[in-house]
Design an enzyme around this catalytic site. Structure first.
Site, PDB file in Angstrom:
ATOM      1  N   LYS A 280       0.757  -1.194  -0.114  1.00  0.00           N
ATOM      2  CA  LYS A 280       0.122  -0.042   0.069  1.00  0.00           C
ATOM      3  C   LYS A 280       0.917   1.083  -0.031  1.00  0.00           C
ATOM      4  CE  LYS A 280      -3.834  -2.154   2.279  1.00  0.00           C
ATOM      5  NZ  LYS A 280      -4.747  -2.779   3.344  1.00  0.00           N
TER       6      LYS A 280
ATOM      7  N   GLN B  67      -4.700  -1.086   9.661  1.00  0.00           N
ATOM      8  CA  GLN B  67      -4.763  -2.444   8.996  1.00  0.00           C
ATOM      9  C   GLN B  67      -5.217  -3.622  10.266  1.00  0.00           C
ATOM     10  OE1 GLN B  67      -3.462  -3.601   5.761  1.00  0.00           O
ATOM     11  NE2 GLN B  67      -4.400  -5.360   6.464  1.00  0.00           N
TER      12      GLN B  67
ATOM     13  N   ASP C 161     -11.297   3.542   4.127  1.00  0.00           N
ATOM     14  CA  ASP C 161     -11.580   1.887   3.920  1.00  0.00           C
ATOM     15  C   ASP C 161     -12.904   1.864   3.923  1.00  0.00           C
ATOM     16  OD1 ASP C 161      -9.651   0.076   3.650  1.00  0.00           O
ATOM     17  OD2 ASP C 161      -9.145  -0.127   5.691  1.00  0.00           O
TER      18      ASP C 161
END
Ligand code: NAD
Length: 289
Positions: free
Chosen positions: A54, A98, A121
């Protein structure tokens, strides 16, 4: 008949190039690069690989990457304090924590602490609510990527019968919401569904997000249907999806694993970060992104 392969890798490369153009525009008109903060707690090897890729993709798109790697022993309070700092940091447009977090940390408390307007997200309940009620917000990256591929292959989705297998907050539920928004007739199947093959056989569109290698079989598929395989299963034979590749003999189009949905997820994360920067800095962006 052999299904057309839906090349997610190529589509994602195109999307990343368009995002990079947008990021250059943000720098020129907004005075700084879009910024994405990624937080990793502990040293789970798979998560560590995701975070590294990422970060690389963020920099390659002309954005600022802020990586925060915290030890496994980090407390929930310390993590929430970091989220608060990132919420207040004007250089940060997107925050991604994460998952999974170590078991001593309350995941929900951390996710709900992220400013919904930096929640790239799309996991915050405010963004889930915005999606469900038709407001602008952030849509989770994987289902957003699936929708982009479906639109690219099929154009107008209106009136199509869609079956989503899986009802997770990250993939299945937001996927179903997106397909409702596209005016599909949507069925959500899950572990308690009776006669899954019969349910899938009605579908013009199948999105499989279960996590069971090659579960969906050729005799479940309506001839010509479009199949999107979200599943990532590590087997002795390598990485396989939830849909048996033999379904290509019946389907009209399908995504491969790997090289289908996977590359779209990071590309959509970059896309959401760009959109966040544009909104925050008042820079116009291409709504077709
Ligand atoms: P999850 O475990 O949270 O959800 C799985 C869902 O499958 C559940 O809703 C469950 O009801 C359903 N299910 C389980 N067994 C079933 C059965 N026998 N029949 C029908 N439904 C059944 O998983 P998730 O986070 O939604 O991820 C699903 C898969 O997608 C996993 O393989 C994951 O690795 C993959 N994934 C891929 C990406 C990507 O970028 N490609 C992103 C996220 C998840």
């Amino acid at each position: 008949m052999t299904a057309t392969t839906i090349d997610g890798k190529a589509f994602a490369a195109g999307l990343r190039a368009r995002v990079a153009e947008g990021a250059a525009k943000v720098l020129a008109e907004g005075g700084r690069k879009p910024g994405l903060a990624v937080v990793l707690v502990g040293d789970d090897p798979a998560s560590s690989v995701y975070v590294r890729s990422k970060g690389k993709a963020t920099v390659a798109a002309g954005m600022e990457s802020f990586e925060h790697r915290l030890p496994e022993t980090t407390s929930g309070a310390e993590l929430v304090a970091l989220v608060d700092r990132l919420n207040a940091d004007p250089a940060v447009d997107g925050i991604l924590v994460q998952l999974p977090l170590p078991s001593h940390i309350d995941e929900r408390a951390v996710i709900t602490r992220i400013d919904p307007d930096k929640d790239v997200d799309g996991f915050h309940p405010v963004n889930a609510g915005r999606l469900a009620t038709g407001l602008e917000g952030f849509v989770p990256c994987t289902p957003l990527g699936c929708l982009m591929l479906l639109r690219d292959v099929l154009g107008d989705l209106s009136g199509k019968d869609a079956v989503v297998i899986g009802r997770s907050n990250i993939v299945g539920k937001p996927m179903a919401q997106l397909l409702i928004r596209e005016s599909c007739t949507v069925t959500v199947a899950h572990s308690r569904t009776h006669d899954l093959p019969g349910v899938v056989r009605r579908a013009d569109i199948v999105v499989a997000a279960v996590g069971r290698a090659k579960m969906v079989q050729p005799d479940w598929i309506k001839p010509g249907a479009t199949l999107i395989d979200v599943g990532i299963n590590r087997t002795k034979a390598g990485l396989v999806g939830d849909i048996d590749p033999a379904c290509a003999s019946v389907a009209g189009a399908m995504t491969p694993v790997p090289g289908g949905v996977g590359p779209m997820t990071i590309a959509c994360l970059l896309r959401n970060t760009l959109v966040s920067a544009c909104r925050r800095l008042g820079v116009a962006y291409d709504r077709a992104l």
